[in-house]
Motif scaffolding. Structure first.
Motif, PDB file in Angstrom:
ATOM      1  N   SER A  24      23.376 -49.406 -64.425  1.00 28.36           N
ATOM      2  CA  SER A  24      24.175 -50.023 -65.700  1.00 28.36           C
ATOM      3  C   SER A  24      25.152 -49.245 -66.425  1.00 28.36           C
ATOM      4  O   SER A  24      26.054 -48.963 -66.316  1.00 28.36           O
ATOM      5  N   ALA A  25      24.609 -48.101 -65.799  1.00 28.09           N
ATOM      6  CA  ALA A  25      25.387 -46.692 -65.975  1.00 28.09           C
ATOM      7  C   ALA A  25      26.941 -46.633 -64.770  1.00 28.09           C
ATOM      8  O   ALA A  25      27.828 -46.565 -65.196  1.00 28.09           O
ATOM      9  N   LEU A  28      32.484 -50.101 -63.625  1.00 25.55           N
ATOM     10  CA  LEU A  28      33.656 -49.604 -63.024  1.00 25.55           C
ATOM     11  C   LEU A  28      34.262 -48.293 -63.536  1.00 25.55           C
ATOM     12  O   LEU A  28      35.202 -47.519 -64.055  1.00 25.55           O
ATOM     13  N   GLY A  29      32.958 -47.818 -64.936  1.00 25.60           N
ATOM     14  CA  GLY A  29      33.432 -46.544 -64.815  1.00 25.60           C
ATOM     15  C   GLY A  29      33.935 -45.576 -65.062  1.00 25.60           C
ATOM     16  O   GLY A  29      34.492 -44.998 -64.750  1.00 25.60           O
ATOM     17  N   TYR A 147      35.836 -54.931 -69.512  1.00 25.96           N
ATOM     18  CA  TYR A 147      35.519 -55.072 -68.585  1.00 25.96           C
ATOM     19  C   TYR A 147      35.938 -56.086 -67.550  1.00 25.96           C
ATOM     20  O   TYR A 147      35.173 -55.761 -66.662  1.00 25.96           O
ATOM     21  N   PHE A 268      31.155 -43.893 -72.493  1.00 24.87           N
ATOM     22  CA  PHE A 268      30.945 -45.684 -72.017  1.00 24.87           C
ATOM     23  C   PHE A 268      30.306 -45.545 -70.478  1.00 24.87           C
ATOM     24  O   PHE A 268      29.702 -46.425 -70.060  1.00 24.87           O
ATOM     25  N   SER A 269      30.284 -44.472 -69.853  1.00 31.45           N
ATOM     26  CA  SER A 269      30.229 -44.261 -68.380  1.00 31.45           C
ATOM     27  C   SER A 269      28.739 -44.518 -68.584  1.00 31.45           C
ATOM     28  O   SER A 269      27.485 -44.710 -67.411  1.00 31.45           O
ATOM     29  N   SER A 271      26.846 -46.105 -70.731  1.00 28.89           N
ATOM     30  CA  SER A 271      26.345 -46.494 -71.382  1.00 28.89           C
ATOM     31  C   SER A 271      25.012 -46.501 -72.941  1.00 28.89           C
ATOM     32  O   SER A 271      24.700 -47.967 -73.034  1.00 28.89           O
ATOM     33  N   SER A 365      24.557 -55.711 -68.545  1.00 25.35           N
ATOM     34  CA  SER A 365      23.497 -55.141 -69.483  1.00 25.35           C
ATOM     35  C   SER A 365      24.587 -54.806 -70.443  1.00 25.35           C
ATOM     36  O   SER A 365      24.343 -54.687 -71.380  1.00 25.35           O
TER      37      SER A 365
HETATM   38  N1  TRP Z   1      28.275 -47.674 -67.987  1.00 20.66           N
HETATM   39  C1  TRP Z   1      29.610 -49.078 -67.713  1.00 20.66           C
HETATM   40  C2  TRP Z   1      29.996 -48.269 -66.783  1.00 20.66           C
HETATM   41  O1  TRP Z   1      29.857 -47.086 -66.471  1.00 20.66           O
HETATM   42  C3  TRP Z   1      30.037 -49.914 -68.374  1.00 20.66           C
HETATM   43  C4  TRP Z   1      28.365 -49.946 -69.558  1.00 20.66           C
HETATM   44  C5  TRP Z   1      27.758 -50.910 -69.352  1.00 20.66           C
HETATM   45  C6  TRP Z   1      28.003 -49.807 -70.560  1.00 20.66           C
HETATM   46  N2  TRP Z   1      27.011 -50.870 -70.087  1.00 20.66           N
HETATM   47  C7  TRP Z   1      27.559 -50.061 -71.606  1.00 20.66           C
HETATM   48  C8  TRP Z   1      29.507 -49.187 -71.795  1.00 20.66           C
HETATM   49  C9  TRP Z   1      26.747 -50.171 -72.528  1.00 20.66           C
HETATM   50  C10 TRP Z   1      29.093 -48.624 -72.625  1.00 20.66           C
HETATM   51  C11 TRP Z   1      28.100 -49.752 -72.834  1.00 20.66           C
HETATM   52  O2  TRP Z   1      30.955 -48.887 -65.931  1.00 20.66           O
END
Ligand code: TRP
Length: 547
Positions: A24-25, A28-29, A147, A268-269, A271, A365
């Motif tokens: 999840s983490a 694309l971030g 996204y 963001f990165s 999650s 996620s």
């Molecule tokens: N973290 C993911 C990324 O870096 C994007 C993502 C997935 C996200 N779930 C999240 C960002 C929840 C914020 C909240 O691409």
């Protein structure tokens, strides 16, 4: 309120959970967004602030979310419902504070923002902590809709790479091709549809079968390919300037907005800030060491982001691109790098394919948060919820996909947003990203850490963490660092600095205050730079007005 619950699905193994959370983490971030916003915000100094945010705010909040999830075994809204007191003075104060902020914004003529702050403030006042969970569901919608557009571009680039259409020798050819690609609704919306459909398919089939299996095999492969790419990039002639840009901080290039973006991106990165990790945590077993899991996920995520930067910036400078290119950065730079490699189209196809998969494990996620809310709290069936909201997000994302190359394609919507927000950045795409990543997530994260630190209470939280992680509250941090972990004389029957007490201090004081400072700094309330002669207004606003 406690209805008998259906037996809740769990991850097949602890390792599976770490992989799914890391899946999840990492997405694309790390590979798309981190390089391009680093490029736009001056490089090294931005990276340093980002890393600081990860350590000071990201890691502690990650542990908050996973703990909340595992303890309540609910999705975010349910988790807050279960643990909130009947009436919370803190929630009232925060609600009132936000309404006051709205008044200030009104005075400054930011009507759209004022309305938003007032709305959120009033709902917090009325509904208390449950709003934080609801905000997460909203953020899930918002984030997934842009996204998925970028993920769609990646899908498109897989196809193009496989057809050998990405063989660009220089920056201008790569730039033109990308411009044409995103301006073509058939490609942009079509690929976005493909990606959303894949997300829906996986979430539809449930957590374990769907999410866990994917992450296991493909994440390590992405890691390896990044290593190959780094080796190629840093050996290009002229790569040194890129490495310097990325790793040597120049603080004169850092702005208040840059600090907020670094903070927003840390959330963001990882999650964080919208309950994705609460939701994933709710599928974790009691024996699991969730402290170690949080640490692992955070380290892996940061590592991949730094690796992506190292793969991209040397090439940016070596191939004559501008680091300030914006969202198209990797789509333009990387094809020119692959072009310089033997078997270029093969590597390019494989790379974009792995990025699609990294994006999928993240996208699901986001969709899972929305789905889990309707399944747990509204008694929808998982299948209906997934399909309905997948569809809604597809529609919103479709608007993004079209607006990103040309607002004029949607004149009505553009005018509406202009009247509400006063100025609209380049596109609906940027607007959604900005609102969700830079404001909703940090706000959500701050409220989550305040909730765990002050309302639910660190004492109870730590009881939860200690299932599977005894040492968390037993070992003296100083002894641990000194290598005396098992030395009896250093175990702490008395109150000393343990990981647990350190964490408590972070979530009660340091993380919330840090987010607050970043917010105030971003709206120019706090100014750290020595004041010079009256400075001109920020160029972005000038440009906006000139349009
Ligand atoms: N973290 C993911 C990324 O870096 C994007 C993502 C997935 C996200 N779930 C999240 C960002 C929840 C914020 C909240 O691409």
């Amino acid at each position: 309120m406690d209805q008998p619950q259906k037996a809740r699905e769990h991850w097949a193994s602890g390792f599976g959970f770490v992989l799914a959370a890391a899946g999840s983490a990492i997405g694309l971030g790390n590979i798309w967004k981190f390089p391009y916003i680093t490029g736009e915000n001056g490089g090294g100094a931005f990276v340093l602030v980002y890393l600081l945010c990860i350590v000071v705010i990201g890691l502690p909040v990650m542990l908050c979310e996973i703990t909340l999830g595992r303890h309540t075994q609910r999705s975010p809204v349910g988790a807050f419902k279960k643990l909130s007191p009947e009436s919370s003075t803190v929630a009232h104060l925060i609600g009132a504070g936000m309404v006051m902020t709205a008044l200030f914004l009104l005075v400054f003529g930011r009507y759209g923002w004022a309305a938003l702050a007032a709305l959120v403030g009033l709902t917090v006042f009325r509904y208390g902590w449950v709003v934080v969970g609801a905000m997460g569901v909203l953020a899930g919608f918002t984030i997934l809709s842009f996204y998925s557009v970028v993920a769609g571009w990646t899908v498109g680039y897989v196809v193009k790479a496989a057809l050998g259409q990405l063989a660009f020798a220089d920056s201008s050819a790569a730039g033109d091709a990308f411009g044409q690609f995103i301006a073509s609704p058939a490609w942009a919306v079509g690929c976005h549809l493909v990606f959303m459909a894949l997300c829906v398919l996986i979430v539809y089939n449930g957590v374990q079968k769907g999410i866990e299996r994917w992450s296991k095999i493909l994440m390590p492969l992405l890691f390896l390919l990044l290593v190959v790419l780094i080796v190629r990039a840093v050996t290009l002639p002229g790569a040194g300037a890129g490495i310097r840009f990325f790793l040597s901080p120049d603080f004169s290039k850092l702005t208040g907005e840059g600090v907020l973006k670094a903070l927003g991106h840390a959330f963001f990165s990882l999650s964080l800030g919208m309950g994705a990790m609460i939701t994933y945590g709710s599928y974790v077993d009691k024996e699991e060491n969730i402290f170690l899991a949080s640490l692992t996920v955070t380290v892996l995520d940061t590592l991949v982001a730094l690796m992506a930067g190292l793969a991209i910036f040397p090439a940016v400078f070596a191939m004559g691109f501008q680091p300030t290119q914006g969202p198209g950065l990797i789509f333009q730079v990387l094809p020119t790098v692959f072009h310089r490699m033997t078997w270029g189209p093969f590597w390019a196809t494989l790379f974009f394919l792995l990025v699609v998969i990294a994006a999928l494990t993240s996208g699901i996620s986001l969709l899972e948060v929305v789905t889990a809310y309707f399944v747990d709290e509204r008694n929808w069936s998982r299948k209906t919820a997934t399909v309905v909201f997948g569809g809604v997000i597809f529609l919103l994302g479709g608007l993004c996909a079209v607006s990103v190359s040309d607002w004029q394609a949607l004149p009505g919507l553009h005018r509406l947003l202009l009247t509400v927000f006063g100025n609209v950045e380049d596109s609906l795409f940027d607007l959604l990203d900005n609102v969700a990543s830079n404001w909703l997530l940090p706000l959500g994260g701050m409220l989550i850490s305040i909730f765990v630190g002050w309302i639910w209470g660190t004492r109870k939280a730590i009881v939860e963490i200690r299932h599977g992680s005894q040492n968390f509250a037993d070992v003296h941090v100083i002894s641990l660092m000194a290598g005396l972990k098992d030395d009896e004389s250093h175990n702490s029957a008395v109150h000393v600095l343990t990981l647990a007490s350190l964490w408590g201090i972070f979530i009660r004081f340091i993380s919330p205050v840090a987010v607050l400072i970043a917010f105030l700094h971003a709206i120019n309330w706090l100014d750290f730079k020595p004041r010079k002669a009256p400075s001109p207004p920020p160029p972005s606003e000038q440009q906006q007005e000139a349009r």
